[in-house]
Design a protein around this motif. Sequence first.
Motif, short mmCIF file in Angstrom:
data_model
loop_
_atom_site.label_atom_id
_atom_site.label_comp_id
_atom_site.label_asym_id
_atom_site.label_seq_id
_atom_site.Cartn_x
_atom_site.Cartn_y
_atom_site.Cartn_z
N LYS A 262 0.81 -1.21 0.00
CA LYS A 262 0.00 0.00 0.00
C LYS A 262 0.85 1.27 0.00
CE LYS A 262 -4.20 -1.88 2.05
NZ LYS A 262 -5.27 -1.67 3.06
N MET A 263 2.12 1.13 -0.33
CA MET A 263 3.01 2.29 -0.31
C MET A 263 2.63 3.34 -1.35
SD MET A 263 5.18 2.48 2.08
CE MET A 263 6.30 3.69 1.39
N GLN A 264 1.80 2.97 -2.32
CA GLN A 264 1.36 3.95 -3.31
C GLN A 264 0.47 5.02 -2.67
OE1 GLN A 264 0.46 0.78 -3.30
NE2 GLN A 264 -1.77 0.62 -3.42
N GLU A 265 -0.02 4.75 -1.44
CA GLU A 265 -0.84 5.73 -0.74
C GLU A 265 -0.01 6.87 -0.17
OE1 GLU A 265 -2.95 3.71 2.29
OE2 GLU A 265 -4.07 2.41 0.92
N ILE A 266 1.31 6.66 -0.07
CA ILE A 266 2.18 7.64 0.57
C ILE A 266 3.05 8.34 -0.48
CG2 ILE A 266 4.10 7.98 2.17
CD1 ILE A 266 1.63 7.36 3.64
N LYS A 267 3.00 9.65 -0.48
CA LYS A 267 3.90 10.45 -1.30
C LYS A 267 4.64 11.42 -0.39
CE LYS A 267 4.07 13.86 -5.04
NZ LYS A 267 3.26 14.69 -5.97
N ILE A 268 5.96 11.31 -0.35
CA ILE A 268 6.75 12.19 0.50
C ILE A 268 6.94 13.53 -0.20
CG2 ILE A 268 8.96 12.53 1.67
CD1 ILE A 268 9.18 9.51 1.96
N ILE A 269 6.43 14.58 0.43
CA ILE A 269 6.57 15.92 -0.15
C ILE A 269 7.96 16.46 0.09
CG2 ILE A 269 5.69 18.30 -0.06
CD1 ILE A 269 3.01 17.10 0.89
N GLY A 270 8.48 16.25 1.30
CA GLY A 270 9.82 16.72 1.62
C GLY A 270 10.13 16.62 3.09
N TRP A 271 11.39 16.87 3.41
CA TRP A 271 11.91 16.80 4.78
C TRP A 271 11.68 18.11 5.50
CZ3 TRP A 271 17.00 19.13 6.04
CH2 TRP A 271 17.39 18.88 7.36
N VAL A 272 11.18 18.02 6.75
CA VAL A 272 10.96 19.22 7.56
C VAL A 272 12.30 19.61 8.20
CG1 VAL A 272 9.78 20.16 9.57
CG2 VAL A 272 8.55 18.65 8.01
N PHE A 273 12.84 20.76 7.78
CA PHE A 273 14.16 21.18 8.26
C PHE A 273 14.09 22.27 9.31
CE2 PHE A 273 13.24 24.04 4.71
CZ PHE A 273 13.65 25.27 5.20
N TRP A 274 12.90 22.86 9.52
CA TRP A 274 12.80 24.01 10.43
C TRP A 274 11.36 24.15 10.87
CZ3 TRP A 274 9.72 28.32 9.77
CH2 TRP A 274 9.97 29.42 10.60
N TRP A 275 11.17 24.64 12.09
CA TRP A 275 9.81 24.96 12.52
C TRP A 275 9.83 26.09 13.54
CZ3 TRP A 275 11.87 20.06 13.51
CH2 TRP A 275 12.20 19.76 14.83
N SER A 276 8.71 26.80 13.61
CA SER A 276 8.56 27.89 14.55
C SER A 276 7.08 28.05 14.85
CB SER A 276 9.12 29.19 13.97
OG SER A 276 8.98 30.26 14.89
N VAL A 277 6.77 28.66 16.00
CA VAL A 277 5.37 28.82 16.38
C VAL A 277 5.19 30.19 17.02
CG1 VAL A 277 5.65 27.80 18.67
CG2 VAL A 277 3.41 27.79 17.59
N LEU A 278 4.03 30.79 16.79
CA LEU A 278 3.68 32.08 17.37
C LEU A 278 2.58 31.87 18.39
CD1 LEU A 278 4.11 35.21 17.18
CD2 LEU A 278 2.21 35.23 15.57
N ASN A 279 2.80 32.24 19.65
CA ASN A 279 1.78 32.11 20.67
C ASN A 279 0.68 33.14 20.45
OD1 ASN A 279 2.83 29.99 22.15
ND2 ASN A 279 4.15 31.33 23.36
N VAL A 280 -0.54 32.77 20.80
CA VAL A 280 -1.69 33.66 20.67
C VAL A 280 -2.22 33.99 22.05
CG1 VAL A 280 -4.02 33.93 19.75
CG2 VAL A 280 -2.30 32.68 18.43
N TRP A 281 -2.40 35.28 22.32
CA TRP A 281 -2.88 35.74 23.63
C TRP A 281 -4.40 35.58 23.67
CZ3 TRP A 281 -1.20 37.06 28.31
CH2 TRP A 281 -2.05 37.77 29.16
#
Length: 243
Positions: free
Chosen positions: A222-241
């Motif tokens: 069932k690997m045809q169900e998975i398509k790798i878009i790309g590697w996550v190299f960075w992340w950040s988040v903004l807090n909401v008040w």
Amino acid sequence: MKKSMGKRIAERRKELGLSQDVVAKYVGVNRVSVSNWETDGKNGTSPKGANLIALAELLKCTPEWLLSGEDEALKTEIRESNAQWHPGFELWDGDTPLRDDEVALPFFREVELAAGNGSTFVQENGGCKLRFAKSTLKKSNVDPQHAACVTVSGNSMLPVLRHGTTVGVDTSKKSIIDGEMYAIDHDGMLRVKMLYRTPGGGVRIKSYNNDEFPDEFIQPEKMQEIKIIGWVFWWSVLNVWNN
């Protein structure tokens, strides 16, 4: 004499009053694995990849400190006072010229990766871009031509990725390295998950929030169900008040 990685893990865990069982549950391994991490003998093992990141977060330190022990005093100081006041933000908009050391990556707001059960959300892009220092991309060996930013939704990747987290994706890197995070198209659902290879050519899809979101196993046929878009190299988040 310089302490070993196992010694650093054990001492830091005890400083925080954590049991090996608590560490094991948080990281997503069994207690024997944690005990092995703290063993300095030839049978000892060490945390890697996603396990190392989760362990460092729980122990309130950096992965680098766990690995090398360098700048221990400095890192302790940073844990106690990890902020420095600056007199304000430098404001810029889409018309502000890029500096020589900057590059602007497209921010595809119309694509919302789901860190929960998966979803595709269409929203006007408006030509939004996110600025990166060229040195930041170079450190991760990312070519700006193959990079973009998207938004994560859901809580399956807590505590590392909160709902609304922005992630950078390198679309040129699609080979699976066990424990790394990837943006994937899973049978029409856009998601960001940790991936692990399984015997025979299958894939294990893992969430940080493993209690609510158990591992998913994709069989080779069932690997045809998975398509790798790309590697996550960075992340950040903004807090909401929320007032």
